[in-house]
Design a protein around this motif. Sequence first.
Motif, PDB file in Angstrom:
ATOM      1  N   ASP A 208       0.583  -1.571  -0.126  1.00  0.00           N
ATOM      2  CA  ASP A 208      -0.077   0.387  -0.578  1.00  0.00           C
ATOM      3  C   ASP A 208       0.985   0.802  -0.020  1.00  0.00           C
ATOM      4  O   ASP A 208       1.879   0.998   0.626  1.00  0.00           O
ATOM      5  N   CYS A 209       0.257   2.599  -1.108  1.00  0.00           N
ATOM      6  CA  CYS A 209       0.783   3.763  -0.390  1.00  0.00           C
ATOM      7  C   CYS A 209      -0.292   4.263  -0.097  1.00  0.00           C
ATOM      8  O   CYS A 209      -1.249   4.446  -0.198  1.00  0.00           O
ATOM      9  N   ASP A 210       0.855   5.816   0.176  1.00  0.00           N
ATOM     10  CA  ASP A 210       0.234   6.676   0.611  1.00  0.00           C
ATOM     11  C   ASP A 210      -0.448   7.683  -0.341  1.00  0.00           C
ATOM     12  O   ASP A 210      -0.268   7.154  -1.182  1.00  0.00           O
ATOM     13  N   GLU A 211      -0.765   8.765  -0.057  1.00  0.00           N
ATOM     14  CA  GLU A 211      -1.981   9.524  -1.120  1.00  0.00           C
ATOM     15  C   GLU A 211      -1.234  11.064  -1.857  1.00  0.00           C
ATOM     16  O   GLU A 211      -1.660  11.196  -3.166  1.00  0.00           O
ATOM     17  N   GLN A 212       0.315  10.272  -1.893  1.00  0.00           N
ATOM     18  CA  GLN A 212       1.455  10.700  -2.581  1.00  0.00           C
ATOM     19  C   GLN A 212       1.602   9.699  -3.403  1.00  0.00           C
ATOM     20  O   GLN A 212       2.873  10.132  -4.220  1.00  0.00           O
ATOM     21  N   LYS A 216       3.908   2.738   1.621  1.00  0.00           N
ATOM     22  CA  LYS A 216       4.044   2.751   3.450  1.00  0.00           C
ATOM     23  C   LYS A 216       5.281   1.384   3.607  1.00  0.00           C
ATOM     24  O   LYS A 216       5.157  -0.060   3.584  1.00  0.00           O
ATOM     25  N   SER A 238       2.511  12.076  -9.138  1.00  0.00           N
ATOM     26  CA  SER A 238       2.989  12.669  -7.991  1.00  0.00           C
ATOM     27  C   SER A 238       4.629  13.720  -7.687  1.00  0.00           C
ATOM     28  O   SER A 238       4.607  14.380  -7.874  1.00  0.00           O
TER      29      SER A 238
END
Length: 256
Positions: A208-212, A216, A238
């Motif tokens: 999973d990745c953060d909003e940018q 993680k 981004s």
Amino acid sequence: MDSRSLLARSIDALRRAADHGEAYLRDLEARGVAPDASALSDLGRFREALPDGPGDPAATLDLLARYGGPATTATAAGRFFGLVVGGTLPAALGARVIASAWDQVVFNDGTSAIGVALENVAAGWLLDLFGLPKAASVGFVTGTSMGALVCLAAARHALLAKAGWDVTSKGMNGAPPLHVVATAQMHVVNAKVLSLLGFGTEGITYVDCDEQGRMKPEALPELTGRSLVIAQAGNVNSGAIDPIGDICARAEAAGA
């Protein structure tokens, strides 16, 4: 055609190409970024049967300039913002012309002393820029896709060697399984490269990745000495960079 005549025609072609290139660059800011309908329609003028012999170089260059130039995407203009394409720097443009005129085979000092010398200089600069050991090896590839292929092939080779498997001589058939871990926003090039190297895309564990779009580290699965972790320096949407230091620490501790 003797060498002297060929040389003269090459010089004429170089001058004509420079004139066409100069005219193209002078008009670049005044035109649209995308080619118009007329320019796209004129591309049909390139569709012709394979000729029986060589044509006039000047006529070929004129054809390219007249109907090819207007059909380009103006990536070097100030209004182009698509993808991550950068404009050619003046020095690079000039060097590309000189390199084409030199027509070198940069294999070793015997085939191109200047080519090898320039690569060695650039290699030293890269090692200095990235703080890598002076003894590190540097290789130049045709682009990011080939760079990904080289790096992932090296990782595959190292992991399998630790598992007692020589992939060079034995191939992938029957090799110990490797565990590929990648950011959920991995570039599609890596998926293609993994398939070329014998990895099934179904076996990739996505993190999973953060909003940018940054991976993680806390979401990483358990890593082992057979894990191959793909982090990302510059998300294509981004520009964000994964926390590579944290990811590498986890990978190194596990022998990945």
